[in-house]
Design an enzyme around this catalytic site. Structure first.
Site, PDB file in Angstrom:
ATOM      1  N   ILE A  93       0.857  -1.180   0.000  1.00 41.32           N
ATOM      2  CA  ILE A  93       0.000   0.000   0.000  1.00 41.32           C
ATOM      3  C   ILE A  93       0.894   1.232   0.000  1.00 41.32           C
ATOM      4  O   ILE A  93       1.639   1.472   0.951  1.00 41.32           O
ATOM      5  CB  ILE A  93      -0.922   0.030   1.236  1.00 41.32           C
ATOM      6  CG1 ILE A  93      -1.590  -1.337   1.447  1.00 41.32           C
ATOM      7  CG2 ILE A  93      -1.945   1.140   1.100  1.00 41.32           C
ATOM      8  CD1 ILE A  93      -2.337  -1.870   0.247  1.00 41.32           C
ATOM      9  N   GLY A 123     -10.704   1.161  -1.668  1.00 42.59           N
ATOM     10  CA  GLY A 123      -9.285   1.327  -1.941  1.00 42.59           C
ATOM     11  C   GLY A 123      -8.468   0.514  -0.959  1.00 42.59           C
ATOM     12  O   GLY A 123      -8.898  -0.544  -0.498  1.00 42.59           O
ATOM     13  N   GLU A 124      -7.244   0.994  -0.657  1.00 48.08           N
ATOM     14  CA  GLU A 124      -6.331   0.321   0.278  1.00 48.08           C
ATOM     15  C   GLU A 124      -5.816  -1.013  -0.253  1.00 48.08           C
ATOM     16  O   GLU A 124      -5.142  -1.742   0.468  1.00 48.08           O
ATOM     17  CB  GLU A 124      -6.995   0.035   1.634  1.00 48.08           C
ATOM     18  CG  GLU A 124      -7.534   1.206   2.378  1.00 48.08           C
ATOM     19  CD  GLU A 124      -8.197   0.808   3.691  1.00 48.08           C
ATOM     20  OE1 GLU A 124      -8.139  -0.387   4.062  1.00 48.08           O
ATOM     21  OE2 GLU A 124      -8.779   1.684   4.347  1.00 48.08           O
ATOM     22  N   GLY A 125      -6.167  -1.394  -1.472  1.00 42.79           N
ATOM     23  CA  GLY A 125      -5.839  -2.736  -1.929  1.00 42.79           C
ATOM     24  C   GLY A 125      -6.828  -3.780  -1.465  1.00 42.79           C
ATOM     25  O   GLY A 125      -6.602  -4.984  -1.628  1.00 42.79           O
TER      26      GLY A 125
END
EC number: 2.4.2.21
Length: 338
Positions: free
Chosen positions: A70, A304-306
Site C-alpha cells: 500500500i 481502496g487500500e488494496g
C-alpha cells in the site's frame, strides 16, 4: 536499487516488456486437461492457474510469498475541495494500517498476504496540478523507484493498493489525459462526495487536462504532471514486476489508473495483471473495458487500500489449490476423460 535512472530509462523499460512463457502455458494446460473434471468445468479458476503458470514460468505455480503493498501520498489539489475528507486523513490511515486496524489488515491476513505500507513524503503534498506539474522529474523518479523496490525480491505475486486523500481526482485526470473523453466519464464521488462536490471535481479535472494539454504525452510526463507520488509508485511497481515476471493484482480505480499512461504507450503492460475486483467508482467500469480485463469479483466495494485485490487473492489461491492438488485421471484410476 535504482530501476529507473531517468525518464528515458523508464520509457525504455516500458518499450521492452517481457512475454509470458509459452512452454509453461502449454504444460499447465496439459495438466488441466488431465485433472479429474470435465474440460473447462472450473471456468476462470483454470484460466487463473494457467495465467500464474505463464508468469512464474512453471507448470505448477505457487503463492509461497504473496504481498500486498500500500503506497500512500498527499495531493495539493485537495485544496480545491475535491474530497469529502481533509488531507490529514492520509497519515491517520497510514498509522491505522501500521496498528493493524484497517480493512486491508484484516483482508491481507485472511488471504495469506504479507502487508507492506510505504508512505511517500506525506509532509510534502504534490503541487496543485491545475496550476503546475504535480511533481518534479526527480520526485517522480523517486516514487517510481520506491515502487520498483517493493517487488525487487521477486515475490510470487503482488497486490498493489493506495492511500491518498484526493487521489481519485488524480486518477480521473490520468484517465482523461490517457484515453480522452469528457472528464465526467472518469470522475465519480470518490470517498463520498455529493452531486455538488462531484461537479466541482469534474471542473478540476477539466482544468488539469487543459493546463497540461501541450505537454508531452509520454507515460512519465502524464504521471508527473497529473499523478501523485503513490500513483507513480504503483506504476513503478507494476512495470518492474513485469521485468521480473511477477504477476500483479490490481485493486480498484486508482491502482488501475496508475497504469493508464503506460497502457496508452504500450497496451501490453496489462498482460501480467489481474483485475481483483470491479469498484463501485463509475470510471472503473470504463477503465477495465479499455484494458480488456474482466474482474474476479464485483462486490460493490469502493474502499481502496488494496482491499478488493487482497480479497481476490483468496480466489487465486483456490485456483492454484485445484491445479496443484487434484488428481489426474491416471492417478485416480478414472477411465477416460469426463
Amino acid at each position: 536499487m535504482t530501476a529507473f535512472r531517468s525518464p528515458e530509462a523508464f520509457a525504455a523499460a516500458l518499450a521492452e516488456l517481457t512475454a509470458p512463457d509459452d512452454a509453461a502455458i502449454a504444460a499447465a494446460r496439459a495438466r488441466q486437461a488431465q485433472l479429474t473434471k470435465p474440460a473447462g468445468s472450473l471456468g476462470r479458476l483454470e484460466d487463473v492457474a494457467v495465467f500464474l503458470a505463464a508468469w512464474q514460468q512453471r507448470e505448477r505455480p505457487v503463492l509461497e510469498c504473496a504481498r500486498a503493498v500500500i503506497f500512500a501520498g498527499n495531493h495539493g489539489v485537495t485544496a480545491q475541495g475535491v474530497s469529502a475528507f481533509p488531507a490529514s486523513v492520509t497519515m491517520q490511515m497510514v498509522e491505522n494500517f501500521r496498528r493493524g486496524g484497517a480493512a486491508i489488515n484484516a483482508l491481507s491476513t485472511a488471504s495469506g498476504l504479507e502487508l507492506s505500507v510505504v508512505p511517500i513524503a506525506l509532509d510534502r503534498p504534490t503541487a496543485d496540478f491545475t496550476q503546475a506539474p504535480a511533481m518534479s522529474e526527480d520526485d517522480c523518479l523517486e516514487a517510481l523507484n520506491l515502487g520498483a523496490r517493493a517487488v525487487a525480491d521477486r515475490p510470487d505475486l503482488i497486490v498493489v493498493g493506495e492511500m491518498g486523500i484526493g487521489n481519485s481526482t488524480a486518477a480521473a485526470a490520468l484517465c482523461a489525459r490517457s484515453f480522452g473523453g469528457p472528464a465526467s466519464a472518469w470522475t465519480g464521488p470518490g470517498t463520498g462526495l455529493a452531486a455538488e462536490g462531484v461537479a466541482r471535481k469534474i471542473a478540476v479535472v477539466e482544468a488539469a487536462v487543459r493546463f497540461h494539454a501541450d505537454a508531452p504525452a509520454t507515460a512519465f510526463e502524464s504521471l508527473r504532471r497529473v499523478g501523485g507520488r503513490e500513483i507513480a509508485a504503483i506504476a513503478g511497481a507494476v512495470l518492474h514486476a513485469r521485468r521480473l515476471r511477477v504477476p500483479v493484482v490490481l485493486d480498484g480505480f486508482i491502482t488501475g489508473a496508475a497504469i493508464a499512461p503506460l497502457f496508452a504507450q504500450n497496451p501490453r503492460i496489462v498482460d501480467h495483471c489481474i483485475a481483483g475486483h470491479r469498484s463501485a467508482e463509475p470510471g472503473h467500469v470504463r477503465l477495465l473495458a479499455a484494458y480488456g480485463l474482466e474482474p474476479l469479483l464485483t462486490l460493490g466495494m469502493r474502499l481502496g487500500e488494496g482491499s478488493g485485490g487482497a480479497l481476490a487473492v483468496g480466489i487465486i489461491r483456490a485456483a492454484l489449490a485445484a491445479h496443484q492438488n487434484m488428481a489426474t485421471f491416471a492417478e485416480a484410476q478414472v477411465a477416460g476423460a469426463l
